[in-house]
Design an enzyme around this catalytic site. Structure first.
Site, PDB file in Angstrom:
ATOM      1  N   LYS A  10       0.810  -1.219   0.000  1.00  0.00           N
ATOM      2  CA  LYS A  10       0.000   0.000   0.000  1.00  0.00           C
ATOM      3  C   LYS A  10       0.853   1.284   0.000  1.00  0.00           C
ATOM      4  O   LYS A  10       2.051   1.228   0.261  1.00  0.00           O
ATOM      5  CB  LYS A  10      -0.953  -0.038   1.207  1.00  0.00           C
ATOM      6  CG  LYS A  10      -1.938  -1.217   1.160  1.00  0.00           C
ATOM      7  CD  LYS A  10      -2.956  -1.140   2.286  1.00  0.00           C
ATOM      8  CE  LYS A  10      -3.928  -2.317   2.222  1.00  0.00           C
ATOM      9  NZ  LYS A  10      -5.003  -2.195   3.246  1.00  0.00           N
ATOM     10  N   PHE A  58     -15.487   3.591   6.778  1.00  0.00           N
ATOM     11  CA  PHE A  58     -14.117   3.928   6.392  1.00  0.00           C
ATOM     12  C   PHE A  58     -13.888   3.892   4.880  1.00  0.00           C
ATOM     13  O   PHE A  58     -12.775   4.131   4.415  1.00  0.00           O
ATOM     14  CB  PHE A  58     -13.119   3.001   7.104  1.00  0.00           C
ATOM     15  CG  PHE A  58     -13.318   1.524   6.854  1.00  0.00           C
ATOM     16  CD1 PHE A  58     -12.884   0.928   5.677  1.00  0.00           C
ATOM     17  CD2 PHE A  58     -13.910   0.719   7.820  1.00  0.00           C
ATOM     18  CE1 PHE A  58     -13.047  -0.434   5.453  1.00  0.00           C
ATOM     19  CE2 PHE A  58     -14.086  -0.649   7.601  1.00  0.00           C
ATOM     20  CZ  PHE A  58     -13.650  -1.219   6.413  1.00  0.00           C
ATOM     21  N   ARG A  86      -1.798 -14.362   4.985  1.00  0.00           N
ATOM     22  CA  ARG A  86      -2.498 -13.649   6.066  1.00  0.00           C
ATOM     23  C   ARG A  86      -1.713 -13.765   7.373  1.00  0.00           C
ATOM     24  O   ARG A  86      -1.676 -12.821   8.173  1.00  0.00           O
ATOM     25  CB  ARG A  86      -3.934 -14.152   6.202  1.00  0.00           C
ATOM     26  CG  ARG A  86      -4.776 -13.749   4.977  1.00  0.00           C
ATOM     27  CD  ARG A  86      -6.218 -14.149   5.087  1.00  0.00           C
ATOM     28  NE  ARG A  86      -6.984 -13.289   5.988  1.00  0.00           N
ATOM     29  CZ  ARG A  86      -7.449 -12.083   5.657  1.00  0.00           C
ATOM     30  NH1 ARG A  86      -7.203 -11.573   4.468  1.00  0.00           N
ATOM     31  NH2 ARG A  86      -8.145 -11.397   6.528  1.00  0.00           N
ATOM     32  N   THR A  92      -5.284  -7.077  10.780  1.00  0.00           N
ATOM     33  CA  THR A  92      -5.596  -5.811  10.098  1.00  0.00           C
ATOM     34  C   THR A  92      -5.168  -4.612  10.936  1.00  0.00           C
ATOM     35  O   THR A  92      -4.576  -3.660  10.419  1.00  0.00           O
ATOM     36  CB  THR A  92      -7.117  -5.715   9.833  1.00  0.00           C
ATOM     37  OG1 THR A  92      -7.506  -6.842   9.056  1.00  0.00           O
ATOM     38  CG2 THR A  92      -7.472  -4.438   9.094  1.00  0.00           C
ATOM     39  N   ARG A 103       2.684  -6.268   9.273  1.00  0.00           N
ATOM     40  CA  ARG A 103       1.954  -5.127   9.853  1.00  0.00           C
ATOM     41  C   ARG A 103       2.530  -4.704  11.198  1.00  0.00           C
ATOM     42  O   ARG A 103       2.568  -3.509  11.516  1.00  0.00           O
ATOM     43  CB  ARG A 103       0.469  -5.452   9.933  1.00  0.00           C
ATOM     44  CG  ARG A 103      -0.209  -5.375   8.548  1.00  0.00           C
ATOM     45  CD  ARG A 103      -1.539  -6.029   8.531  1.00  0.00           C
ATOM     46  NE  ARG A 103      -2.306  -5.756   7.304  1.00  0.00           N
ATOM     47  CZ  ARG A 103      -3.357  -6.463   6.920  1.00  0.00           C
ATOM     48  NH1 ARG A 103      -3.773  -7.497   7.658  1.00  0.00           N
ATOM     49  NH2 ARG A 103      -3.997  -6.169   5.810  1.00  0.00           N
ATOM     50  N   ASN A 113      -2.109   0.211   6.676  1.00  0.00           N
ATOM     51  CA  ASN A 113      -1.584  -1.022   7.266  1.00  0.00           C
ATOM     52  C   ASN A 113      -0.678  -1.794   6.317  1.00  0.00           C
ATOM     53  O   ASN A 113      -0.523  -3.007   6.440  1.00  0.00           O
ATOM     54  CB  ASN A 113      -2.725  -1.879   7.832  1.00  0.00           C
ATOM     55  CG  ASN A 113      -3.703  -2.352   6.767  1.00  0.00           C
ATOM     56  OD1 ASN A 113      -3.565  -2.002   5.594  1.00  0.00           O
ATOM     57  ND2 ASN A 113      -4.675  -3.158   7.154  1.00  0.00           N
ATOM     58  N   HIS A 116      -2.227  -5.568   1.692  1.00  0.00           N
ATOM     59  CA  HIS A 116      -3.521  -6.253   1.569  1.00  0.00           C
ATOM     60  C   HIS A 116      -3.248  -7.671   1.097  1.00  0.00           C
ATOM     61  O   HIS A 116      -2.347  -7.893   0.299  1.00  0.00           O
ATOM     62  CB  HIS A 116      -4.416  -5.563   0.536  1.00  0.00           C
ATOM     63  CG  HIS A 116      -5.594  -6.401   0.120  1.00  0.00           C
ATOM     64  ND1 HIS A 116      -6.762  -6.421   0.841  1.00  0.00           N
ATOM     65  CD2 HIS A 116      -5.758  -7.290  -0.904  1.00  0.00           C
ATOM     66  CE1 HIS A 116      -7.604  -7.289   0.258  1.00  0.00           C
ATOM     67  NE2 HIS A 116      -7.013  -7.819  -0.797  1.00  0.00           N
ATOM     68  N   GLU A 127      -9.632 -11.188  -7.365  1.00  0.00           N
ATOM     69  CA  GLU A 127      -8.721 -10.055  -7.164  1.00  0.00           C
ATOM     70  C   GLU A 127      -7.526 -10.136  -8.110  1.00  0.00           C
ATOM     71  O   GLU A 127      -7.047  -9.114  -8.613  1.00  0.00           O
ATOM     72  CB  GLU A 127      -8.264 -10.003  -5.702  1.00  0.00           C
ATOM     73  CG  GLU A 127      -9.397  -9.639  -4.742  1.00  0.00           C
ATOM     74  CD  GLU A 127      -8.960  -9.539  -3.296  1.00  0.00           C
ATOM     75  OE1 GLU A 127      -9.821  -9.257  -2.440  1.00  0.00           O
ATOM     76  OE2 GLU A 127      -7.756  -9.735  -2.999  1.00  0.00           O
TER      77      GLU A 127
HETATM   78  P1  CMP Z   1      -7.494  -4.551   3.788  1.00  0.00           P
HETATM   79  O1  CMP Z   1      -7.051  -5.908   4.214  1.00  0.00           O
HETATM   80  O2  CMP Z   1      -6.912  -4.033   2.518  1.00  0.00           O
HETATM   81  O3  CMP Z   1      -9.097  -4.543   3.667  1.00  0.00           O
HETATM   82  C1  CMP Z   1      -9.873  -3.388   3.888  1.00  0.00           C
HETATM   83  C2  CMP Z   1      -9.039  -2.202   4.345  1.00  0.00           C
HETATM   84  O4  CMP Z   1      -9.780  -1.157   4.930  1.00  0.00           O
HETATM   85  C3  CMP Z   1      -8.091  -2.646   5.440  1.00  0.00           C
HETATM   86  O5  CMP Z   1      -7.110  -3.506   4.931  1.00  0.00           O
HETATM   87  C4  CMP Z   1      -7.630  -1.287   5.959  1.00  0.00           C
HETATM   88  O6  CMP Z   1      -6.637  -0.712   5.114  1.00  0.00           O
HETATM   89  C5  CMP Z   1      -8.894  -0.438   5.797  1.00  0.00           C
HETATM   90  N1  CMP Z   1      -9.591  -0.158   7.069  1.00  0.00           N
HETATM   91  C6  CMP Z   1      -9.707   1.059   7.626  1.00  0.00           C
HETATM   92  N2  CMP Z   1     -10.408   1.010   8.749  1.00  0.00           N
HETATM   93  C7  CMP Z   1     -10.763  -0.282   8.938  1.00  0.00           C
HETATM   94  C8  CMP Z   1     -11.503  -0.963   9.947  1.00  0.00           C
HETATM   95  N3  CMP Z   1     -12.020  -0.334  11.001  1.00  0.00           N
HETATM   96  N4  CMP Z   1     -11.666  -2.295   9.814  1.00  0.00           N
HETATM   97  C9  CMP Z   1     -11.146  -2.948   8.733  1.00  0.00           C
HETATM   98  N5  CMP Z   1     -10.437  -2.343   7.747  1.00  0.00           N
HETATM   99  C10 CMP Z   1     -10.229  -1.020   7.862  1.00  0.00           C
END
Ligand code: CMP
Length: 139
Positions: A10, A58, A86, A92, A103, A113, A116, A127
């Site tokens: 990212k 978000f 993962r 996350t 992370r 973060n 992805h 994807e």
């Molecule tokens: P990702 O795994 O790319 O999937 C959704 C993305 O939303 C997550 O990583 C974060 O970058 C973003 N995000 C921001 N806020 C939240 C939240 N509260 N819960 C989950 N994802 C979030």
């Protein structure tokens, strides 16, 4: 079984020139990088990619962030690649991520973060197809 998963490095990570360090962690976990491209996501690409999150509070901020700088889209291949990646990424929310995960090492916040990864083999197939033509994936 051998699987493929989609990874995105990212904008918070490309901004800090962490692509090489993240790739080393990916390869160190036994995942092969079998396709990779550095791109700037359009608003439409970011919104389409995260369409399942469209109703989440978000969503707008996430799409702003994902279009704020370059990303590196990648296809990873290996044994149980979806779950394995993962585990390498960590939770996350970096505050909850285990030691040794990408992370924990690099993420700035739950939004910024650093990486992805697809959450299931079915989503991985969709994807991967979102960003890569079959001819550009060299396993
Ligand atoms: P990702 O795994 O790319 O999937 C959704 C993305 O939303 C997550 O990583 C974060 O970058 C973003 N995000 C921001 N806020 C939240 C939240 N509260 N819960 C989950 N994802 C979030």
């Amino acid at each position: 079984a051998t699987e493929r998963t989609l990874s995105i490095i990212k904008p918070d990570a490309t901004r800090r020139d962490l692509t090489g360090k993240i790739n080393a962690m990916i390869e160190g976990a036994g995942l092969k990088i079998i396709a990779q491209r550095r791109i700037r996501l359009t608003r439409e690409q970011a919104e389409g990619f995260y369409d399942v999150h469209r109703e989440r509070p978000f969503f707008g901020s996430l799409c702003d962030f994902m279009t704020s700088g370059p990303v590196v889209v990648q296809v990873l291949e290996g044994d149980d690649a979806v779950v394995r990646y993962r585990e390498v990424m960590g939770k996350t929310n970096p505050a909850e991520a285990d030691e040794g995960t990408i992370r924990k090492a690099f993420a700035e916040s739950i939004e910024a973060n650093s990486v992805h990864g697809s959450d299931s083999p079915e989503n991985a197939a969709n994807e991967i197809a979102y960003f890569f033509a079959t001819v550009d994936i060299v396993g």
